[in-house]
Design a protein around this motif. Structure first.
Motif, PDB file in Angstrom:
ATOM      1  N   GLU A 114      -8.764  -4.525 -16.958  1.00 52.99           N
ATOM      2  CA  GLU A 114      -9.848  -4.432 -15.981  1.00 52.99           C
ATOM      3  C   GLU A 114     -10.909  -3.443 -16.436  1.00 52.99           C
ATOM      4  OE1 GLU A 114     -12.187  -3.623 -12.486  1.00 52.99           O
ATOM      5  OE2 GLU A 114     -11.118  -2.164 -13.722  1.00 52.99           O
ATOM      6  N   GLU A 115     -10.473  -2.332 -17.012  1.00 50.26           N
ATOM      7  CA  GLU A 115     -11.417  -1.320 -17.502  1.00 50.26           C
ATOM      8  C   GLU A 115     -12.236  -1.856 -18.678  1.00 50.26           C
ATOM      9  OE1 GLU A 115     -13.352   2.464 -18.019  1.00 50.26           O
ATOM     10  OE2 GLU A 115     -12.442   1.384 -16.333  1.00 50.26           O
ATOM     11  N   VAL A 119      -9.549  -0.575  -7.087  1.00 49.61           N
ATOM     12  CA  VAL A 119      -8.478  -1.261  -7.831  1.00 49.61           C
ATOM     13  C   VAL A 119      -7.181  -1.336  -7.023  1.00 49.61           C
ATOM     14  CG1 VAL A 119      -9.450  -0.725 -10.089  1.00 49.61           C
ATOM     15  CG2 VAL A 119      -7.832   0.880  -9.045  1.00 49.61           C
ATOM     16  N   TYR A 123      -4.585  -2.810 -15.674  1.00 47.87           N
ATOM     17  CA  TYR A 123      -5.668  -1.884 -15.342  1.00 47.87           C
ATOM     18  C   TYR A 123      -6.493  -1.545 -16.588  1.00 47.87           C
ATOM     19  CZ  TYR A 123      -2.969  -1.585 -11.074  1.00 47.87           C
ATOM     20  OH  TYR A 123      -2.312  -1.911  -9.922  1.00 47.87           O
ATOM     21  N   VAL A 143       0.062   4.488 -11.008  1.00 47.21           N
ATOM     22  CA  VAL A 143       0.563   3.126 -11.171  1.00 47.21           C
ATOM     23  C   VAL A 143       2.036   3.127 -11.574  1.00 47.21           C
ATOM     24  CG1 VAL A 143       0.413   1.062 -12.653  1.00 47.21           C
ATOM     25  CG2 VAL A 143      -1.652   2.024 -11.625  1.00 47.21           C
ATOM     26  N   LEU A 169      -5.057   7.397 -12.672  1.00 46.40           N
ATOM     27  CA  LEU A 169      -4.678   6.048 -12.239  1.00 46.40           C
ATOM     28  C   LEU A 169      -3.386   5.624 -12.925  1.00 46.40           C
ATOM     29  CD1 LEU A 169      -5.580   3.537 -10.551  1.00 46.40           C
ATOM     30  CD2 LEU A 169      -6.541   2.652 -12.694  1.00 46.40           C
ATOM     31  N   TYR A 170      -3.284   5.873 -14.212  1.00 41.21           N
ATOM     32  CA  TYR A 170      -2.060   5.551 -14.956  1.00 41.21           C
ATOM     33  C   TYR A 170      -0.850   6.206 -14.294  1.00 41.21           C
ATOM     34  CZ  TYR A 170       0.984   5.276 -19.169  1.00 41.21           C
ATOM     35  OH  TYR A 170       1.998   5.045 -20.060  1.00 41.21           O
TER      36      TYR A 170
END
Length: 529
Positions: free
Chosen positions: A245-246, A360, A242, A333, A329-330
């Protein structure tokens, strides 16, 4: 006045966005997944179980066991950590900064909300396990926000320097701070307990993350709380796709901006960066920016090509730190999480993120506003009764409270609304006459009406002022009581530290809060100690 409550919406302390969220206003429906009612957790469990990468569980447990090494924990906390290995265990999470000695009271309310919701969910869904988690904000770097707390109206500030992640900050020098605070506490039994707690947490641990973990564990381990420090290379390895992706696609920036457009009638809590990541070292946390084909670390000379920064990510994921947009998000996940519990400001920025999560392909958690509490002593409750005050009165703005009570207590009627209404009626007749005679008189009639209304309003203000002087003693007692309960005319939970109440009640403070608070009820609780 018995234990009581007031709805969040009527408390006057919640934003229009939060009030609309709590009222389930249809225009916000696209910004969250499930609304926080007990029945909705079944669908959330099903979704998270299907979408979560359960391979991460073993790594999560390994990291937690490493972080807890050397700390005495309860059997329930140990059991909760172990249970995270199995697919039917889920977390309920809150996050908080590493405020010195926990900071304001709502630190307790956040964690108790997670503990109580976990208990409530276990009763409703016994086939699953629910673990309360406190996510320490160890990577934040705004030391000025956390280096103090208030005790009985006095501010105790830790004068130190910090430019990197606060969790790594050395606790060296806090012994001098402790000596000053200890003198203020006195020598009662509960004071000695607080002194020992501060000493063990801050003087016997090398950094702020370890100190805060010790403190939170000492207060809540008996209730099974699990504390996580996500500033960890192994956890960030799981998050690395991720981060990549960022860096390469900036999906967060695009999606959050789209959502902000839908929130244009509200105050926006946070705005996204093009890259929502920091570069992090012990004494450094600076934004990563993309300029002239290079990834640069702001305010430094460091720069990387695309291949170089991706190699850094692969070999050292711990060098990357999510900002306020990426941190949620972290969390989702690496944790099998169902619900995030936070204050109104936190929930407001989470509402900006759902479209990003969808893009995502990570499940968006249920968002729950934490419990809010006003603590009152029996003496304060008796004062309120004697002054004929209810909790709605005490939650109102002080000017409104004094004006309304002056009118109630006045021996004469100082509300001239009846006379104003009569005036309106008389002038409505005059307005009708002007339409049948000379319409040019309308302006003069309207001007005369406004002049006389203004005169009545001025008389009303003068009468109110005179009565407030006459009733000064009673009104002063009212304001004194409100100022005790709402320091600086703000919420007690944002001002006072838990030690202010613990010194009087000991651990009964936490016991009573756990007994009284119901996280799924939308109310501001008033609890008498």
């Amino acid at each position: 006045m018995p234990n009581d409550c007031i709805s969040y919406q009527k408390s006057g302390y919640f934003s229009p966005l939060m009030n609309d969220y709590l009222d389930q206003n249809p225009k916000l429906k696209s910004l969250y997944n499930q609304f926080p009612i007990i029945e909705n957790f079944e669908a959330q469990i099903t979704e998270k179980q299907a979408n979560f990468n359960h391979i991460h569980r073993a790594n999560l447990v390994s990291v937690l066991q490493k972080q807890y090494s050397g700390i005495e924990i309860s059997h329930l906390t140990e059991q909760n950590i172990e249970s995270l290995k199995v697919d039917n265990t889920f977390t309920i999470t809150t996050g908080h900064q590493l405020n010195l000695f926990s900071g304001p009271l709502y630190f307790l309310y956040k964690i108790i909300s997670t503990i109580n919701l976990s208990t409530e969910l276990k009763a409703k869904y016994p086939a699953y396990n629910f673990v309360p988690v406190y996510w320490m904000a160890t990577e934040d770097h705004d030391f000025e926000e956390i280096n103090y707390f208030n005790f009985k109206g006095k501010k105790f500030r830790w004068n130190a320097e910090s430019s990197g992640p606060v969790g790594r900050l050395s606790t060296e020098g806090l012994d001098d701070f402790f000596e000053i605070f200890a003198q203020e506490l006195g020598s009662s039994t509960h004071a000695e307990t607080l002194k020992k707690l501060f000493q063990e947490a801050y003087l016997n641990h090398d950094n702020l993350a370890d100190a805060t973990r010790y403190l939170a564990n000492a207060l809540f381990s008996a209730h099974g709380l699990v504390i996580i420090d996500a500033d960890d290379a192994d956890l960030k390895q799981n998050f690395a796709p991720y981060i990549k992706e960022e860096l390469l696609h900036q999906t967060a920036y695009k999606k959050v901006l789209e959502t902000i457009e839908k929130l244009n009638e509200y105050t926006i809590q946070v705005n996204p960066r093009e890259i929502n990541l920091f570069y992090i070292e012990d004494q450094l946390r600076e934004r990563i920016v993309f300029e002239n084909g290079k990834f640069k670390v702001n305010n430094t000379k460091m720069e990387f090509s695309e291949s170089e920064i991706l190699a850094l990510l692969e070999n050292h994921p711990e060098k990357f730190s999510p900002n306020v947009i990426m941190r949620p998000l972290y969390q989702e996940v690496i944790l099998p999480n169902l619900c995030y519990i936070g204050g109104g400001g936190e929930i407001a920025y989470w509402l900006e993120l759902k479209s990003f999560f969808d893009a995502v392909k990570v499940s968006f958690p249920i968002l729950l506003v934490r419990n809010s509490v006003l603590l009152a002593t029996e003496k304060q409750v008796k004062k309120a009764d004697k002054l004929d005050l209810n909790w709605n009165d005490l939650f109102s703005k002080q000017t409104n409270l004094i004006n309304s009570k002056a009118k109630v207590l006045s021996e004469i009627d100082i509300d001239l609304s009846m006379l104003k209404n009569q005036l309106h009626s008389q002038f409505s007749i005059l307005h009708e006459i002007t339409t049948k005679t000379d319409p040019s008189f309308a302006g003069a009639v309207k001007a005369q009406e406004m002049k006389q209304l203004k005169g009545l309003e001025n008389l009303e203000k003068r009468l109110l002022k005179a009565q407030k002087i006459k009733l000064k003693d009673t009104l002063t007692r009212i304001t004194d009581l409100q100022n005790e309960l709402f320091p600086n005319q703000g919420l007690q939970e944002r001002q006072a530290n838990f030690s202010e109440f613990y010194i009087e009640t000991g651990n009964n403070l936490i016991t009573k809060l756990i007994e009284c608070l119901e996280p799924l009820e939308q109310r501001f609780d008033v609890i008498t100690l």
